[in-house]
Motif scaffolding. Structure first.
Motif, mmCIF file in Angstrom:
data_model
loop_
_atom_site.group_PDB
_atom_site.id
_atom_site.type_symbol
_atom_site.label_atom_id
_atom_site.label_comp_id
_atom_site.label_asym_id
_atom_site.label_seq_id
_atom_site.Cartn_x
_atom_site.Cartn_y
_atom_site.Cartn_z
ATOM 1 N N THR A 1 0.828 -1.205 0.000
ATOM 2 C CA THR A 1 0.000 0.000 0.000
ATOM 3 C C THR A 1 0.862 1.253 0.000
ATOM 4 O O THR A 1 0.533 2.247 -0.652
ATOM 5 N N ASN B 1 2.235 1.904 -3.578
ATOM 6 C CA ASN B 1 1.225 2.426 -4.491
ATOM 7 C C ASN B 1 0.886 3.873 -4.189
ATOM 8 O O ASN B 1 0.672 4.671 -5.107
ATOM 9 N N ALA C 1 -6.677 4.610 -8.822
ATOM 10 C CA ALA C 1 -7.235 3.252 -8.891
ATOM 11 C C ALA C 1 -6.273 2.234 -8.286
ATOM 12 O O ALA C 1 -6.691 1.335 -7.537
ATOM 13 N N ASN C 2 -4.977 2.372 -8.582
ATOM 14 C CA ASN C 2 -3.995 1.435 -8.041
ATOM 15 C C ASN C 2 -3.937 1.504 -6.519
ATOM 16 O O ASN C 2 -3.833 0.476 -5.840
ATOM 17 N N TYR D 1 -6.384 2.596 -4.435
ATOM 18 C CA TYR D 1 -7.636 2.063 -3.890
ATOM 19 C C TYR D 1 -7.613 0.530 -3.877
ATOM 20 O O TYR D 1 -7.999 -0.114 -2.892
ATOM 21 N N GLN D 2 -7.173 -0.062 -4.987
ATOM 22 C CA GLN D 2 -7.162 -1.525 -5.086
ATOM 23 C C GLN D 2 -6.178 -2.139 -4.095
ATOM 24 O O GLN D 2 -6.450 -3.190 -3.508
ATOM 25 N N ALA D 3 -5.035 -1.469 -3.898
ATOM 26 C CA ALA D 3 -4.052 -1.978 -2.940
ATOM 27 C C ALA D 3 -4.598 -1.928 -1.518
ATOM 28 O O ALA D 3 -4.457 -2.885 -0.746
ATOM 29 N N ALA E 1 -7.675 -1.951 -0.639
ATOM 30 C CA ALA E 1 -8.803 -2.872 -0.506
ATOM 31 C C ALA E 1 -8.362 -4.332 -0.560
ATOM 32 O O ALA E 1 -9.195 -5.237 -0.422
ATOM 33 N N LYS F 1 -7.172 -5.889 -3.180
ATOM 34 C CA LYS F 1 -7.500 -6.491 -4.465
ATOM 35 C C LYS F 1 -6.263 -6.784 -5.311
ATOM 36 O O LYS F 1 -6.345 -7.454 -6.330
ATOM 37 N N THR F 2 -5.122 -6.219 -4.899
ATOM 38 C CA THR F 2 -3.866 -6.518 -5.584
ATOM 39 C C THR F 2 -2.843 -6.982 -4.548
ATOM 40 O O THR F 2 -2.966 -6.657 -3.368
#
Length: 505
Positions: free
Chosen positions: A292, A295, A422-423, A425-427, A429, A431-432
């Motif tokens: 996180t 990112n 987006a990267n 947020y996904q980290a 959450a 999701k990555t």
């Protein structure tokens, strides 16, 4: 007669000209799935001591939420006795920027409204009463009296467009303090209040990094090139001027991954001062893992580099030179370390390495500098000071930032534009996933292969012929590396000198 921000029309408030509406501060809080944090954020606002005669209104934007953010914010408003307005957005494609502009349009009207809805007398009077706009993140919390200090800073001169609080990352509680027999164990973990040793380590490193940045700003007079979105008090006229001069439908723009920095530069371009408060403090959440953190920093660094290199924006501030020097320092830090590793490996492999005590000087200066920074970091721990003195934490943290620096410039030069928001947020959450383990294993494999090759061919590599062929290059490399190291040592001396003052991070 009055002129209303958001309209070129001048009108007389005939119906309410004898009605007094107190001056007020309006808080803008964009909240995307912040059910865990929003109550704490609002609690911090409730604890504020407002300037004499000034009221506080809070606008919470439940932005594309799929959780209970809206419900919890409403309940908190009743519980805490705050004047809270909830704005719900759906299909907002501009994320935080769109949420902030939604509140702005709610108060000042929408310039893109083709029906040109006329503002009521009450709405006009309300617009006039807004003397400060507080931009906050939903996962941040103001320290007591912070709002008063921000107000005092904003009102200290007519040309001040925004004042930012000093940020301190909140250290998560020790995860080991939780008993697994606790029936609320999982709920407490989910709250985000607790973390393991690595989460606490990452938090302190970011806190110390922030402390270093704040001390640097204060040493240079308190002017800042970014009014952070976590807690900044803006002058409404300054935001309105940015909107008008750039022909926008709201003060915040979605053209950059660092919308707060872009807004700050536009304020400075229009002649407004942007300052960091010496006393107001805001507690914010840190990134608690390598993935996180990386990112987030890639987004920040990429946005900064884009602003520095974007000729279409034509934006320059008094800090542009400082930011370019910071980029050059990162380049030199990376170059020195890479060259040192290569030179050391070549010298050892060919049996030509000779130790020089001159290398102790930059190590000693770095140790002193990082120890002072650790001691000046708010609420530091003894272990943090020890690791800073031994250069363990600073060097690991620096290597992570240097990898970010290299990635950002590689993407910039290759014109590979990615969605930083987006990267991140996904980290956050989950999701990555991080590729740190694979990277470390690959590095260990390469190092092992190099060591094996050097050992296997040691007779050839240490022969007189190879030594004679490589010696001039090694000598030139060490001389160049020594020169760069001396230069960076002078920079560290300057940084140590700037920390002698009484400024607080």
């Amino acid at each position: 007669m009055i002129t209303v921000p958001g309209s070129t029309e001048t009108r007389t408030l005939s119906k309410i000209k004898r009605t007094y509406m107190r001056p007020r501060i309006v808080a803008f809080i964009p909240a995307h799935n912040e059910e865990k944090a929003i109550h704490d954020c609002l609690m911090g606002l409730k604890e504020q001591v407002l300037p004499s005669g000034v009221e506080l209104d809070v606008f919470v934007v439940a932005d594309n939420c799929t959780d209970r953010t809206e419900e919890i914010a409403r309940e908190a408003g009743v519980e805490l006795g705050l004047s809270i307005n909830i704005i719900v957005t759906e299909n907002n494609k501009q994320r935080k920027v769109g949420a902030l502009n939604a509140v702005w349009k709610n108060i000042y009207g929408d310039n893109m409204d083709i029906f040109e809805m006329e503002r009521t007398d009450y709405e006009i009077a309300y617009q006039r009463s807004v003397k400060g706009i507080l931009g906050m993140d939903a996962d941040s919390r103001l320290a007591p009296r912070a709002l008063q200090y921000l107000w005092d800073g904003l009102m200290s001169a007519r040309n001040i467009g925004g004042v930012m609080a000093k940020y301190t990352m909140r250290m998560p509680k020790k995860k080991g303090l939780l008993s697994k027999d606790d029936p609320y164990y999982e709920e407490k973990l989910y709250s985000g209040e607790y973390g393991g040793p690595m989460a606490r380590w990452w938090t302190h490193q970011q806190k110390q990094d922030m402390a270093s940045w704040l001390l640097s700003l204060q040493y240079r007079g308190g002017s800042t090139y970014v009014l952070g979105g976590q807690a900044t008090l803006f002058r409404p006229e300054a935001l309105y001027e940015v909107m008008q001069s750039n022909k926008l439908d709201g003060p915040w723009q979605n053209d950059s991954d660092v919308e707060d920095m872009l807004l700050t530069w536009q304020l400075q371009k229009n002649g407004w001062k942007t300052l960091v408060s010496p006393r107001a403090r805001c507690f914010v959440d840190a990134m608690r893992s390598y993935h996180t953190f990386r990112n987030q920093r890639v987004k920040w660094s990429s946005g900064t580099v884009s602003l520095l290199t974007d000729r279409d924006l034509m934006l320059k501030t008094r800090h542009t030179g400082h930011l370019w020097r910071s980029q050059m320092k990162s380049l030199l830090d990376l170059l020195i370390r890479v060259v040192f590793v290569l030179m050391l490996g070549a010298a050892v492999a060919t049996d030509q390495f000779q130790w020089s005590w001159i290398w102790v000087i930059p190590i000693g200066l770095a140790s002193i500098l990082n120890t002072i920074l650790a001691l000046k970091t708010p609420m530091h721990r003894p272990i943090d000071v020890i690791l800073a003195f031994l250069l363990i934490s600073p060097e690991i943290y620096l290597w992570v930032n240097l990898m970010t620096f290299a990635q950002v410039w590689a993407e910039k030069l290759s014109n590979d534009k990615k969605d930083g928001w987006a990267n991140q947020y996904q980290a956050e959450a989950g999701k990555t996933k991080s590729k740190l383990v694979q990277g470390v294993l690959a590095l260990l494999l390469v190092v092992s292969l190099v060591i094996f090759a050097c050992y296997y061919f040691r007779d050839y590599l240490t022969s007189e012929a190879v030594q004679a062929a490589t010696s001039p290059y090694l000598m030139a490399g060490w001389i160049g590396l020594t020169g760069l190291t001396i230069f960076m040592s002078l920079i560290m001396l300057y940084q140590i000198w700037t920390l002698r003052g009484r400024h607080q991070a």
